[in-house]
Design an enzyme around this catalytic site. Structure first.
Site, PDB file in Angstrom:
ATOM      1  N   MET A 317       0.817  -1.219   0.000  1.00  0.00           N
ATOM      2  CA  MET A 317       0.000   0.000   0.000  1.00  0.00           C
ATOM      3  C   MET A 317       0.851   1.269   0.000  1.00  0.00           C
ATOM      4  SD  MET A 317      -2.986  -1.015  -0.340  1.00  0.00           S
ATOM      5  CE  MET A 317      -3.964   0.453  -0.080  1.00  0.00           C
ATOM      6  N   ASP A 336      11.176   3.472   4.900  1.00  0.00           N
ATOM      7  CA  ASP A 336      10.948   2.092   5.338  1.00  0.00           C
ATOM      8  C   ASP A 336      12.213   1.641   6.061  1.00  0.00           C
ATOM      9  OD1 ASP A 336       8.765  -0.268   4.195  1.00  0.00           O
ATOM     10  OD2 ASP A 336      10.595  -0.977   5.198  1.00  0.00           O
ATOM     11  N   GLU A 391       0.030  -3.973  10.172  1.00  0.00           N
ATOM     12  CA  GLU A 391      -1.232  -3.760  10.885  1.00  0.00           C
ATOM     13  C   GLU A 391      -1.081  -4.231  12.338  1.00  0.00           C
ATOM     14  OE1 GLU A 391      -3.423  -1.971   9.877  1.00  0.00           O
ATOM     15  OE2 GLU A 391      -5.459  -2.639  10.258  1.00  0.00           O
ATOM     16  N   LYS A 396       2.436   0.676  15.488  1.00  0.00           N
ATOM     17  CA  LYS A 396       1.993   1.959  14.919  1.00  0.00           C
ATOM     18  C   LYS A 396       2.089   3.056  15.984  1.00  0.00           C
ATOM     19  CE  LYS A 396      -1.251   0.142  11.380  1.00  0.00           C
ATOM     20  NZ  LYS A 396      -0.951   0.480  10.013  1.00  0.00           N
ATOM     21  N   SER A 418      -6.589  -0.603   8.168  1.00  0.00           N
ATOM     22  CA  SER A 418      -7.913  -1.029   7.703  1.00  0.00           C
ATOM     23  C   SER A 418      -8.748  -1.587   8.840  1.00  0.00           C
ATOM     24  CB  SER A 418      -7.798  -2.035   6.557  1.00  0.00           C
ATOM     25  OG  SER A 418      -6.712  -2.869   6.712  1.00  0.00           O
ATOM     26  N   HIS A 439      -8.050   5.790   4.257  1.00  0.00           N
ATOM     27  CA  HIS A 439      -8.097   4.376   3.917  1.00  0.00           C
ATOM     28  C   HIS A 439      -8.172   4.206   2.409  1.00  0.00           C
ATOM     29  CE1 HIS A 439     -10.055   0.222   3.974  1.00  0.00           C
ATOM     30  NE2 HIS A 439      -8.806   0.084   4.309  1.00  0.00           N
ATOM     31  N   ASN A 442      -6.804  -1.165  -2.620  1.00  0.00           N
ATOM     32  CA  ASN A 442      -5.812  -1.800  -3.477  1.00  0.00           C
ATOM     33  C   ASN A 442      -6.487  -2.278  -4.766  1.00  0.00           C
ATOM     34  OD1 ASN A 442      -3.501  -3.087  -4.279  1.00  0.00           O
ATOM     35  ND2 ASN A 442      -3.672  -4.793  -2.849  1.00  0.00           N
ATOM     36  N   GLU A 451     -11.608   6.281   1.931  1.00  0.00           N
ATOM     37  CA  GLU A 451     -12.435   6.528   3.117  1.00  0.00           C
ATOM     38  C   GLU A 451     -11.658   7.466   4.053  1.00  0.00           C
ATOM     39  OE1 GLU A 451     -15.255   2.614   3.662  1.00  0.00           O
ATOM     40  OE2 GLU A 451     -13.133   2.348   4.075  1.00  0.00           O
ATOM     41  N   ASN A 489     -15.321  -2.278   3.332  1.00  0.00           N
ATOM     42  CA  ASN A 489     -14.979  -3.659   3.670  1.00  0.00           C
ATOM     43  C   ASN A 489     -16.092  -4.332   4.462  1.00  0.00           C
ATOM     44  OD1 ASN A 489     -12.578  -3.636   2.367  1.00  0.00           O
ATOM     45  ND2 ASN A 489     -11.335  -3.255   4.195  1.00  0.00           N
TER      46      ASN A 489
HETATM   47  P1  NAI Z   1       3.084  -4.630   3.861  1.00  0.00           P
HETATM   48  O1  NAI Z   1       3.408  -5.727   4.801  1.00  0.00           O
HETATM   49  O2  NAI Z   1       3.086  -4.916   2.395  1.00  0.00           O
HETATM   50  O3  NAI Z   1       4.099  -3.413   4.100  1.00  0.00           O
HETATM   51  C1  NAI Z   1       4.435  -2.884   5.329  1.00  0.00           C
HETATM   52  C2  NAI Z   1       5.782  -2.181   5.180  1.00  0.00           C
HETATM   53  O4  NAI Z   1       6.020  -1.408   6.347  1.00  0.00           O
HETATM   54  C3  NAI Z   1       6.967  -3.118   5.030  1.00  0.00           C
HETATM   55  O5  NAI Z   1       7.724  -2.753   3.894  1.00  0.00           O
HETATM   56  C4  NAI Z   1       7.770  -2.912   6.326  1.00  0.00           C
HETATM   57  O6  NAI Z   1       9.162  -3.046   6.116  1.00  0.00           O
HETATM   58  C5  NAI Z   1       7.394  -1.500   6.681  1.00  0.00           C
HETATM   59  N1  NAI Z   1       7.538  -1.178   8.103  1.00  0.00           N
HETATM   60  C6  NAI Z   1       7.125  -1.892   9.177  1.00  0.00           C
HETATM   61  N2  NAI Z   1       7.394  -1.229  10.299  1.00  0.00           N
HETATM   62  C7  NAI Z   1       7.984  -0.062   9.957  1.00  0.00           C
HETATM   63  C8  NAI Z   1       8.469   1.062  10.676  1.00  0.00           C
HETATM   64  N3  NAI Z   1       8.405   1.112  11.993  1.00  0.00           N
HETATM   65  N4  NAI Z   1       9.014   2.075   9.976  1.00  0.00           N
HETATM   66  C9  NAI Z   1       9.076   2.042   8.641  1.00  0.00           C
HETATM   67  N5  NAI Z   1       8.622   1.007   7.911  1.00  0.00           N
HETATM   68  C10 NAI Z   1       8.079  -0.027   8.555  1.00  0.00           C
HETATM   69  O7  NAI Z   1       1.691  -4.053   4.332  1.00  0.00           O
HETATM   70  P2  NAI Z   1       0.487  -3.436   3.464  1.00  0.00           P
HETATM   71  O8  NAI Z   1      -0.360  -4.526   2.932  1.00  0.00           O
HETATM   72  O9  NAI Z   1       1.033  -2.418   2.554  1.00  0.00           O
HETATM   73  O10 NAI Z   1      -0.367  -2.726   4.606  1.00  0.00           O
HETATM   74  C11 NAI Z   1       0.059  -1.534   5.221  1.00  0.00           C
HETATM   75  C12 NAI Z   1      -1.118  -0.895   5.939  1.00  0.00           C
HETATM   76  O11 NAI Z   1      -2.155  -0.628   4.988  1.00  0.00           O
HETATM   77  C13 NAI Z   1      -1.752  -1.757   7.003  1.00  0.00           C
HETATM   78  O12 NAI Z   1      -2.151  -0.919   8.053  1.00  0.00           O
HETATM   79  C14 NAI Z   1      -2.961  -2.378   6.305  1.00  0.00           C
HETATM   80  O13 NAI Z   1      -3.996  -2.700   7.190  1.00  0.00           O
HETATM   81  C15 NAI Z   1      -3.378  -1.234   5.416  1.00  0.00           C
HETATM   82  N6  NAI Z   1      -4.145  -1.597   4.219  1.00  0.00           N
HETATM   83  C16 NAI Z   1      -3.794  -2.663   3.458  1.00  0.00           C
HETATM   84  C17 NAI Z   1      -4.521  -2.969   2.303  1.00  0.00           C
HETATM   85  C18 NAI Z   1      -4.105  -4.107   1.436  1.00  0.00           C
HETATM   86  O14 NAI Z   1      -4.896  -4.469   0.529  1.00  0.00           O
HETATM   87  N7  NAI Z   1      -2.924  -4.669   1.619  1.00  0.00           N
HETATM   88  C19 NAI Z   1      -5.695  -2.176   1.890  1.00  0.00           C
HETATM   89  C20 NAI Z   1      -5.921  -1.024   2.738  1.00  0.00           C
HETATM   90  C21 NAI Z   1      -5.179  -0.784   3.866  1.00  0.00           C
END
Ligand code: NAI
Length: 681
Positions: A317, A336, A391, A396, A418, A439, A442, A451, A489
């Protein structure tokens, strides 16, 4: 003739006797052909017929462009087909009169020239257009459930030939000035500084009209038309079901039946549009258009001008959000803990920009705006910070504690969570009123909705800025409360889970999907689950099952544990070949249960009613807007709340009771139905 001003039109006569007719619709940022604009135009045309000027050049005084189309609001006002027909025939009369003026006539096109605006331009002898990328020319009427109705079907086909003309009208897409010149829709595309001269030259030395290639005549032969129509129909049918979207089919019919007999085709065009415009599909699509305008309006905050976005978390995301923001003109830093994650973001961004921007220079300029930032140096300059890390509430919270002291006091702090209630994150901040949810869905580049999640602590300023930011990155903001699943959702999940239950019961997958697409969904739920990713579906379903009556089917857990995640892993419920689901045909003997479609749709509608009861969004219109733009819910039905009202809540509650009796408590009607029934006359 002396200079003269009406409410909407202004006449300026130059030393050569050429009349420059400026349209500047009163009290509006955009020119549209509303009834009053047309009425004044008709009077002016009367005067020009009696006393023709040396030439007539029609232009716009608005920055937004020439004319954006007819006045969509007036579409819903017709109470009968006859009334609609009279209004449309009046438009015809005006365009015919413009076409028959004895002097040279030129339309000078800038910015948006769409629908009725282009039809007016087509009734002029010449069209010149600004070749700036902001010029967009098209006939998008099919998107509102109609086809061109001011003589545009005839004139467009005459100018561009049948292949280009049909493609333009059936797709509803808008094109650049240069593309329009190439297909003879306009005569000249020139730089803005030469536009007036080009228009004047058309009057003073009228150029010869360019003729179409001979093969175009062959395609228009009476006997050839039905054959070619089959090709058009096949193409349209791949996108739009005739029963749901009749307009493109009516347009093809019009050409097959009447092309070559101009007057008859013009009459038939008016009759066809009058019929379509008073039909349910057009009325509902106009509703969807208005809902979209309503969402856009929520993001109006002219004094708010953010420039720098800092995204934390370069995963699926965060990476795509950062790439999208840079594409929309923002300076973006992305942070990151994993350097490789940042590398992947740049790669993905490059593919997106290559697809969207095509040319090297804008691609490089956009990539220059997207900066990997391992140490978070961008935090101090950022106007908007978007958190998109794992998540996990505690991770966070820790992040928010770390970053808050480094931010400017007015920086907007947003989370893409989410499922975590905003209140559980905001308590980590010294100024919790700054936190809002953005929000995204994807894939970020494809999904038009965001949202805007407000927790109890979110201030109104923060919320308004978040909505305005969504508009600035060309997305539609939907304000929702911080409750599990928010709106989209929460409504989607019971529907997807019912589809999985049906799959578990052994109903062929393609039959399940067809039941939904027959209702009007753009994609069936099984294919959608595979596309979103079964791991994501499972995670969201598990979280939501803590709050609502969702049982997570074993088959879903099973697939995820075997790493069958859907499209991204090559197989989920379906297998995928070249990114497309391979759908096995069901057995010929198979007859689906009669309540199959109801099981899918009613679970969704029951949740919509629950969301209304919980006031997740402010009103039914916003719920409809969110669900249409967030899930693709059958636009021609005007949204789920609208659909419930049309079908009658009492009848639908009965249907739910029957389904509960036959299939279990997950169909238990929500308490909100009784309120709806009371409110329905
Ligand atoms: P992901 O697992 O693909 O990516 C998370 C990234 O955050 C990783 O690259 C990780 O290295 C990095 N990270 C973790 N802790 C960190 C920190 N303290 N500082 C800097 N970087 C850090 O996760 P994804 O799927 O992108 O989800 C991210 C957020 O978006 C979550 O809160 C999720 O609930 C939300 N979300 C996800 C959707 C989806 O379809 N995947 C849709 C809408 C929201």
């Amino acid at each position: 003739m002396t200079d003269y001003k009406e409410k909407n039109w202004k006449i300026e006569e130059d030393a050569d006797g050429i009349v420059w007719l400026h349209l500047d619709k009163a009290d509006s940022k955009t020119n549209v052909l509303s009834a009053d604009v047309l009425a004044e135009f008709e009077t002016l045309l009367d005067a020009f017929s009696n006393q023709p000027p040396r030439g007539l050049i029609i232009l716009s005084d608005k920055d937004s462009g020439f004319i954006a189309g007819a006045d969509v609001k007036e579409f819903t006002a017709f109470s009968t087909e006859q009334e609609a027909r009279e209004a449309i025939e009046r438009g015809h009369r005006i365009m015919n009169r413009l076409e028959s003026l004895s002097c040279p006539t030129v339309a000078m096109l800038t910015g948006f020239t769409l629908g009725g605006g282009l039809e007016l331009a087509l009734a002029c002898k010449y069209r010149v257009a600004d070749n700036d990328p902001a010029t967009r020319i098209g006939l998008p009427e099919v998107k509102l459930g109609i086809h061109p109705g001011f003589g545009g079907t005839v004139r467009c086909l005459e100018r561009t030939g049948v292949l280009n003309g049909m493609d333009l009208m059936l797709s509803g897409r808008s094109i650049s000035a240069r593309a329009a010149q190439k297909m003879r829709l306009i005569d000249y595309a020139v730089p803005r500084r030469h536009l007036r001269e080009a228009a004047r030259a058309c009057v003073q030395n009228p150029p010869k009209q360019k003729s179409l290639p001979v093969w175009n005549n062959l395609l228009n032969y009476k006997k050839v038309r039905p054959l070619l129509a089959k090709v058009f129909i096949k193409k349209v049918a791949a996108r739009a079901n005739r029963a749901h979207y009749p307009a493109p089919y009516a347009l093809i019919d019009l050409w097959v039946q009447h092309y070559g007999d101009r007057d008859t085709m013009l009459h038939a065009e008016a009759a066809s549009v009058a019929h379509l415009i008073t039909g349910k599909t057009a009325q509902n699509l106009v509703r969807v258009f208005m809902l979209q305008e309503q969402l856009k309006g929520l993001g109006r905050l002219p004094d708010y001008v953010p420039r720098h976005v800092h995204v934390i978390g370069a995963g699926v995301m965060g990476g795509d959000i950062a790439a999208w923001c840079a594409l929309q003109g923002f300076t973006v830093t992305i942070q990151d803990t994993q350097p490789e994650a940042l590398g992947r973001v740049i790669q993905r961004a490059y593919s997106l920009y290559k697809k969207r921007l095509k040319q090297k220079r804008p691609i490089t300029a956009t990539l220059d705006r997207l900066m990997p930032d391992l140490d978070g140096d961008g935090l101090v300059k950022a106007d908007v910070v978007i958190e998109a890390i794992f998540e996990d509430a505690e991770v966070k919270r820790q992040l928010f504690r770390d970053i808050e002291p480094r931010l400017k006091p007015e920086t907007l702090i947003a989370t893409n969570t989410s499922s975590i209630p905003l209140e559980d994150l905001a308590n980590a901040l010294n100024n919790p009123e700054r936190l809002v949810g953005l929000h995204f869905f994807n894939p970020v580049a494809m999904m038009p909705l965001i949202e805007i999640v407000h927790g109890k602590q979110t201030s109104e300023t923060t919320q308004n800025r978040a909505s305005a930011f969504a508009r600035k990155i060309n997305r539609l903001p939907l304000p929702v409360t911080s409750s599990p699943g928010f709106l989209v959702n929460r409504v989607l999940m019971p529907y997807l889970m019912e589809a999985v239950v049906l799959a578990e019961e052994g109903v062929p997958l393609s039959v399940i999907d067809k039941a939904a697409t027959d209702f009007g969904m753009p994609m069936g739920p099984i294919e959608l689950a595979d596309t979103v990713g079964l791991d994501i579906c499972l995670k969201v379903a598990e979280i939501l099952s803590r709050y609502m009556d969702i049982e997570v089917p074993g088959i879903l857990q099973d697939k995820v544990s075997r790493k069958n995640l859907g499209k991204k892993s090559g197989a989920g419920f379906y297998t995928f070949a070249k990114g497309k689901a391979v759908k096995p045909e069901p057995d010929k003997q198979y007859t689906p249960a009669t309540d199959l479609q109801d099981r899918l749709i009613m679970r969704m509608l029951n949740e919509v009613v629950a969301c209304q009861r919980d006031q997740v969004v402010e009103n039914g219109d916003l719920a409809d807007a969110g669900i249409i733009f967030g899930t693709g819910f059958a636009p021609f039905r005007g949204g789920p709340v609208h659909y419930i009202k049309e079908r009658g809540p009492e009848q639908l509650e009965k249907l739910l009771n029957n389904l509960m009796h036959n299939h279990g408590d997950r169909f238990k009607p929500d308490a909100g139905w009784s309120t709806l029934i009371k409110q329905t006359p």
